[in-house]
Design a protein around this motif. Structure first.
Motif, PDB file in Angstrom:
ATOM      1  N   LYS A 175      43.845   2.675  10.744  1.00  0.00           N
ATOM      2  CA  LYS A 175      42.640   3.385  10.356  1.00  0.00           C
ATOM      3  C   LYS A 175      41.408   2.556  10.677  1.00  0.00           C
ATOM      4  O   LYS A 175      41.221   1.449  10.149  1.00  0.00           O
ATOM      5  N   THR A 176      40.556   3.068  11.558  1.00  0.00           N
ATOM      6  CA  THR A 176      39.279   2.424  11.844  1.00  0.00           C
ATOM      7  C   THR A 176      38.377   2.515  10.613  1.00  0.00           C
ATOM      8  O   THR A 176      38.302   3.553   9.972  1.00  0.00           O
ATOM      9  N   GLY A 177      37.714   1.435  10.289  1.00  0.00           N
ATOM     10  CA  GLY A 177      36.806   1.437   9.148  1.00  0.00           C
ATOM     11  C   GLY A 177      37.478   1.163   7.816  1.00  0.00           C
ATOM     12  O   GLY A 177      36.835   1.294   6.762  1.00  0.00           O
ATOM     13  N   SER A 231      40.716   8.348   5.308  1.00  0.00           N
ATOM     14  CA  SER A 231      41.250   9.554   5.946  1.00  0.00           C
ATOM     15  C   SER A 231      42.551   9.155   6.651  1.00  0.00           C
ATOM     16  O   SER A 231      42.787   7.978   6.916  1.00  0.00           O
ATOM     17  N   ASP A 232      43.405  10.140   6.926  1.00  0.00           N
ATOM     18  CA  ASP A 232      44.751   9.863   7.437  1.00  0.00           C
ATOM     19  C   ASP A 232      44.723   9.698   8.956  1.00  0.00           C
ATOM     20  O   ASP A 232      44.455  10.649   9.682  1.00  0.00           O
ATOM     21  N   PRO A 233      45.016   8.481   9.477  1.00  0.00           N
ATOM     22  CA  PRO A 233      44.963   8.269  10.923  1.00  0.00           C
ATOM     23  C   PRO A 233      46.172   8.816  11.672  1.00  0.00           C
ATOM     24  O   PRO A 233      46.106   9.026  12.878  1.00  0.00           O
ATOM     25  N   CYS A 234      47.287   9.043  10.979  1.00  0.00           N
ATOM     26  CA  CYS A 234      48.514   9.533  11.627  1.00  0.00           C
ATOM     27  C   CYS A 234      49.401  10.188  10.566  1.00  0.00           C
ATOM     28  O   CYS A 234      50.216   9.500   9.929  1.00  0.00           O
ATOM     29  N   PRO A 235      49.247  11.496  10.366  1.00  0.00           N
ATOM     30  CA  PRO A 235      49.891  12.209   9.256  1.00  0.00           C
ATOM     31  C   PRO A 235      51.417  12.120   9.217  1.00  0.00           C
ATOM     32  O   PRO A 235      52.002  12.193   8.141  1.00  0.00           O
TER      33      PRO A 235
END
Length: 216
Positions: A72-74, A97-101
């Protein structure tokens, strides 16, 4: 790009000649807890995602371990903004937020404990930051909202401290702009200082930590 506040926290960590850093790995839906018996939290690194098949592999569908390039960036900014300057901080995956669900992920954090002035001010009260003459305020972190049901609850009606996912993203910036470079700074812990009410109906508090910096 790191904010100036987060860069300053890392510089302060180096200046204080830290001797250790704590590493915490939290799997999936679990709560990550950062705490300092002495001093306050200063986050050093954060990773959220998956970079190998071994970490947090227990009782998980092995297909969810295959993607080892998930990140996750950030993630650093999100967690540092929430935890820097606190004595205890609990977070979960919901701050990202989900980078890879389809991948089972984990939070991996390293942090240290900085000696600092730690202040908590209940909503609608005033806090004073103060340093000796010739020193200036260096903010480590500031938080405005609510993340527990025990802080600032005396005399507060039931129902106004149940929301423990309340926060404003502007707390660090606002307090820094008001107090940076000063020896003394008064700050009101109220919604209007941060532009808006982040969670109407919830009684909030301001929690912050700072150090007194000598001129170079």
């Amino acid at each position: 790009m790191l904010s100036s506040l987060l860069r300053s926290a890392l510089v302060l960590a180096a200046v204080c000649c830290l001797t250790y850093a704590e590493s915490v790995i939290t799997c999936g839906e679990k709560i990550q807890r950062l705490s300092c018996d002495q001093g306050v939290v200063s986050v050093l690194t954060v990773f959220y995602g998956r970079k190998n098949r071994q970490t947090c592999e227990e009782a998980i569908d092995k297909d969810k371990l295959e993607n080892t390039e998930c990140s996750k960036t950030g993630a650093f900014e999100a967690l540092a903004n929430r935890c820097n300057g606190k004595k205890v901080c609990e977070v979960d995956k919901e701050i990202f937020s989900d980078p890879c669900p389809e991948t089972y992920k984990y939070i991996q954090t390293t942090y240290t404990c900085l000696p600092a002035h730690h202040v908590v001010a209940c909503e609608d009260s005033e806090v004073k930051l103060s340093c000796d003459s010739g020193q200036t305020i260096a903010l480590i972190g500031a938080f405005y909202g609510r993340t527990d049901r025990t802080t600032c609850i005396y005399g507060v009606p039931d129902g106004q401290f149940n929301n423990i996912t309340c926060s404003t993203p502007t707390a660090n910036q606002v307090v820094t702009e008001r107090c940076k470079g000063k020896s003394n700074c008064n700050f009101h812990a109220k919604n209007s200082m941060f532009g808006d009410d982040p969670c109407k109906g919830t009684y909030k508090y301001l929690e912050l930590a700072y150090m007194c910096k000598c001129p170079l």
